[in-house]
Design a protein around this motif. Sequence first.
Motif, PDB file in Angstrom:
ATOM      1  N   VAL A 170      -9.552 159.437  91.705  1.00  0.00           N
ATOM      2  CA  VAL A 170     -10.203 158.178  92.057  1.00  0.00           C
ATOM      3  C   VAL A 170     -11.274 158.404  93.112  1.00  0.00           C
ATOM      4  O   VAL A 170     -12.310 157.720  93.125  1.00  0.00           O
ATOM      5  CB  VAL A 170      -9.151 157.161  92.549  1.00  0.00           C
ATOM      6  N   TYR A 188     -14.755 157.721  91.532  1.00  0.00           N
ATOM      7  CA  TYR A 188     -15.109 156.314  91.729  1.00  0.00           C
ATOM      8  C   TYR A 188     -15.509 155.983  93.167  1.00  0.00           C
ATOM      9  O   TYR A 188     -16.596 155.478  93.416  1.00  0.00           O
ATOM     10  CB  TYR A 188     -13.928 155.438  91.301  1.00  0.00           C
ATOM     11  N   GLN A 211     -18.471 159.384  94.789  1.00  0.00           N
ATOM     12  CA  GLN A 211     -18.900 160.230  93.682  1.00  0.00           C
ATOM     13  C   GLN A 211     -19.733 161.425  94.136  1.00  0.00           C
ATOM     14  O   GLN A 211     -19.921 162.377  93.381  1.00  0.00           O
ATOM     15  CB  GLN A 211     -19.686 159.408  92.665  1.00  0.00           C
ATOM     16  N   SER A 259     -22.521 152.436  82.268  1.00  0.00           N
ATOM     17  CA  SER A 259     -21.204 153.057  82.070  1.00  0.00           C
ATOM     18  C   SER A 259     -21.272 154.569  81.972  1.00  0.00           C
ATOM     19  O   SER A 259     -20.244 155.235  81.865  1.00  0.00           O
ATOM     20  CB  SER A 259     -20.541 152.505  80.801  1.00  0.00           C
TER      21      SER A 259
END
Length: 632
Positions: A268, A272, A275, A597
């Motif tokens: 994570v 996220y 990064q 995305s």
Amino acid sequence: MSPDVEEDRRDSASSIAASYHSAFEREKSIRSVQYDTESLSSRLTPPPDFFDPNYDTDITWLEDDSPYPEVRSAVANYDDPSMPVNTFRAWALGVLWAIIIPGVNEFYYFRYPSISLGGIVAQLVTFPLGRAWARWFPSVKLFGISLNPGPFTIKEHVLITIMAGVGAQAAYATEIIAVQHIWYKQSLNFAYQWMLVMSTQLIGFSVGGLARRLLVAPASMIWPNTLVVCALFNTLHSQSYAGIGTQGGLTRERFFAYAFISAALWYVVPGYLFQALSVFTWVCWLAPNNVKINALFGYHSGMGFSLLSFDWNQIAFIGSPLATPWWAEANVIAGFLIFYWFLAPLIYFTNTWNSQYMPISALGPYDNTGKPYNLSRILNPDATFNREAYDAYSPLFLSATFAISYGLAFASITATLVHAALYFRKPIMVHLHRSLGEQPDIHAQLMAKYPQVPEWWYACILAVTFVFSCLCIKLFPTQMTIWALIVALLIALVYIVPVGMIQAVTNRQVGLNVITELIIGYMLPGRPVAMMMFKTWGYITMSQAMIFTSDFKLGHYMKIPPRPMFWCQARTVQLGVENWMFYNIPEICTVAQKDMSGFTCPNAEVFATASVVFGVIGPTLQFSQNQLYYRV
């Protein structure tokens, strides 16, 4: 013994020796269930009469086992032919994984950085699932087939993992469909797509099966990556481990739970929350506006001199470094330092091939203004090359690293054949005339007890899938010819044994993608779709054969009967996932997706670039004499 796992009841190596009336009938392996205390020092291992960097030259004894230390440490040298393997439970779990893993991997294949589920996921998760099935599923029969055949066996576990891993990698032929759809605006029907994918996958499977005498049976073909999988299987199914009885420490389930949770929580952070840890370009932070610093130390469009990454997906993007022999890794590192950290900056900063007008490292081609090459300006409506438009627009320019990668690909193809002629000609001649039972290796002798897959089975699959290929060519506007298809398959057949032997020893694969691009570019210039199809049949036939051969070797080590192995090697899940993505994800494979995305399709972009370089423009205008990249 646990009621849910049935292990260590397999025949020891000595039983094989007895069945072959060995002079050492009383000896048992020191790694089998029972063994004699008699010294085995009198049994010397004869070294091979050919070069083998993995051979244990210090060995002075033989214990009915492999002469390779990596194999001895990871693979059991005994077997139980009566152990259940081809069960309803194995097929139910295997088919489930064969749907989930290929679907997830195909979905994220078009994303950067991608997330890939390997066979290791199925291997680990299947273990508690199989044990739960053995404990709680009713022991009934349906049409004479037992739904719960008893304890979950290691052989069932292996078969499930192989079924899951067969489709773990995205089907290469889906790249053709993606490039046709996004770059060439061609959308052909599902029949074409299905026959194309199945032909490219199963031709490789059939060729790999025909080559198993040279790439699977010999002990020297160790396939390092499979040894990691074997070690984990034997660890999971062992009945002697920490946390059980008087042996202190964590149980394997608890250790796995701690490791899994820790890895998931950590991902994570670089994936996220922060990064920048994924591509830790700390030097660029110090001089964000310095072009030279960013060209050398940047990751996305530089040479990555910063050296740090806290994201395993970045570290293992081209494959895990943990399973490769150190000397092979050393060769890779040396080549990388010489060609990419020394030669590429040298070419860039001397402006060779006008490379300073582009990023030092980029996936796509550029025009004479330094902008991404506009493919639509040099194409006719039928996706063929328009020479007049090309002359009016611009030559095609490649980044320094892209040009070097082509040069290295050309060199590696020649080096592969030379290496095979120098080092592999003796083992090839020996193993061509040696049956499985004649192999001086305990694993081959154990496998010789099972009914083998007749070679005509593989020949039938080859014939059927060859017909699929011909139908794709004749029934759809691909600009491909059948004689070119035959040439592509001949290239794959020539290289499958040399490339397979190198991969079986080094864990590194030499690709045929560039040489097939070059050949078709000269044979059928100006036909990009034909170029992509030729490359796929020439390259993926060989590459897919390596995947199947690796699976065959895993089954060989774990003593899985060959015929169940044969029947568990097919899938088409990727094609359905790709079609759904193209019609449901907005702006897929475009720059706009970078901030949405991440579905920018980096692999498809490289594929499309190659179709432009070799298929549209052709190597004559790029690599022939008096052209810009002739010296490559």
